[in-house]
Scaffold this active site. Structure first.
Site, PDB file in Angstrom:
ATOM      1  N   GLY A  55      21.662  -8.831  42.007  1.00  0.00           N
ATOM      2  CA  GLY A  55      20.771  -9.645  42.192  1.00  0.00           C
ATOM      3  C   GLY A  55      19.445  -9.878  41.922  1.00  0.00           C
ATOM      4  N   GLU A  68      18.905 -15.807  32.747  1.00  0.00           N
ATOM      5  CA  GLU A  68      18.239 -14.248  32.345  1.00  0.00           C
ATOM      6  C   GLU A  68      16.468 -14.848  31.090  1.00  0.00           C
ATOM      7  OE1 GLU A  68      20.393 -10.868  30.868  1.00  0.00           O
ATOM      8  OE2 GLU A  68      22.661 -11.772  31.711  1.00  0.00           O
TER       9      GLU A  68
END
Length: 379
Positions: A124, A363
């Protein structure tokens, strides 16, 4: 330089390619249509001992290297990107933070079950107002008599619905900026912890993407992951490894799209000839194959550097950047070679193209990768 796979790497490639063709590919179209999560696939991967592949055997992992991990992600993504991203996130985002920064007790309690495939790993970091600017975290953790009380929200979190615990970041001292961000291991069944699974996505329909809401969630003091105030640095290190997984995923999607385009070009006839006999199509296919091979080499090199204990931040960012952008180009050309059929779900290349787009965003966007690379160059 030796570019051959080791015996173990070659064995893993054969094993996972056979598994992907037999167990993953047949249901990929239907999963994309319905959004059904491939629970059975991951139960079978667990039985094969692949869910903790790059982690030490003492934590019930496979003791393999990063290139083996990349091979598994690539082969799964070659037939179903939703399965590929689920596996990649489980290992690189779910397991890695605990392996890199956890205590021995945390590794036994949280990493070992992930390696056994008892549940999936999740991570998270991203928040509604803190995407590329991960330092803008708003989720906060306040010390209590028994530990920490965490409140806030996270978004775009992979695998959380199938995780029993996950690592996440929260601000413990706002006055210190990014040095006031810490990481915690949080049980997903804790009172005040909610998982919301209602995103409607462009692609990766069979992967689990959720929002997390934490309302006064209390965790023990022993659930601090690593050092208080080092959470931001820790998670940046985790992302360096995760980018190898995303790069491998991009190579796999591109390879799958290329193979479908090549097969179609050899079979489809126009003007009395197969498409593959036209130089315009040959050049497209030649460029696609060349680009995929370049991306694969960069991904494997980043993984090799990581396994050698050498710096790999720049190379991981380069691999992720190059592979994800090549993936989009290859998928675009695969659709083009299919012509009108490429726009139809039956031929699958449109799914590959939809799935591929996330890789230029997740990402770390392509723009962030360029910033990381430039910083490593001393700019």
């Amino acid at each position: 330089m030796n570019f051959d796979l080791t015996a173990e790497q070659a064995m893993i490639r054969t094993l996972i390619r056979d598994f992907a063709e037999a167990e993953v590919a047949p249901g990929a179209i239907e999963r994309d249509r319905t959004g059904a999560f491939p629970v059975e696939v991951f139960e079978k991967l667990a039985k094969l001992g692949l869910m903790g592949l790059p982690f030490p055997e003492q934590y019930d992992g496979g003791g393999a290297d990063t290139i083996c991990f990349a091979i598994v992600v690539e082969e799964l993504s070659r037939v179903c990107a939703s399965t590929g991203i689920t596996y990649s996130a489980h290992v690189s985002l779910g397991g890695s933070p605990i392996y890199l920064f956890g205590t021995e007790e945390q590794k036994r309690d949280y990493l070992a079950p992930l390696c056994r495939g008892e549940y999936l790993g999740a991570f998270g970091l991203t928040e509604p107002d803190a995407g590329s600017d991960a330092g803008g975290t708003r989720t906060a953790a306040v010390q209590s008599d028994n530990g920490w009380i965490i409140s806030g929200s996270k978004c775009f979190i992979t695998n959380a619905s199938y995780a029993k615990h996950l690592a996440l970041t929260a601000v413990t001292d706002r006055s210190k900026g990014t040095s006031g961000i810490s990481a915690f291991i949080v049980p997903t069944d804790a009172p005040g912890f909610s998982i919301i699974d209602n995103y409607e996505k462009m692609g990766l329909h069979a992967s689990n993407t959720t929002e997390l809401v934490l309302d006064q969630v209390e965790v023990p003091k022993d659930n601090l992951l690593g050092t208080d105030g080092n959470g931001f640095k820790q998670f940046l290190a985790v992302l360096d490894g995760g980018r190898i997984g995303i790069g491998a995923m991009a190579v796999g999607i591109a390879q799958g799209a290329f193979e479908k385009a090549l097969r179609y070009a050899k079979q489809r006839k126009q003007f009395g000839r197969t498409l593959s006999s036209f130089q315009a199509i040959q050049f497209k296919l030649a460029d696609m194959a060349t680009q995929i091979e370049a991306a694969r080499t960069m991904v494997y090199r980043a993984g090799w550097l990581k396994d050698q204990g050498r710096p790999f931040k720049k190379e991981a960012a380069m691999a992720k950047l190059l592979a994800s952008e090549i993936c989009m180009k290859v998928c675009d050309q695969a659709v083009q070679i299919h012509g009108g059929y490429g726009y139809m779900r039956e031929y699958e290349v449109e799914r590959f193209m939809r799935d591929a787009k996330l890789l230029e965003i997740g990402e770390g966007t392509s723009e962030i990768q360029r910033m990381v690379i430039a910083a490593q160059l001393g700019c």
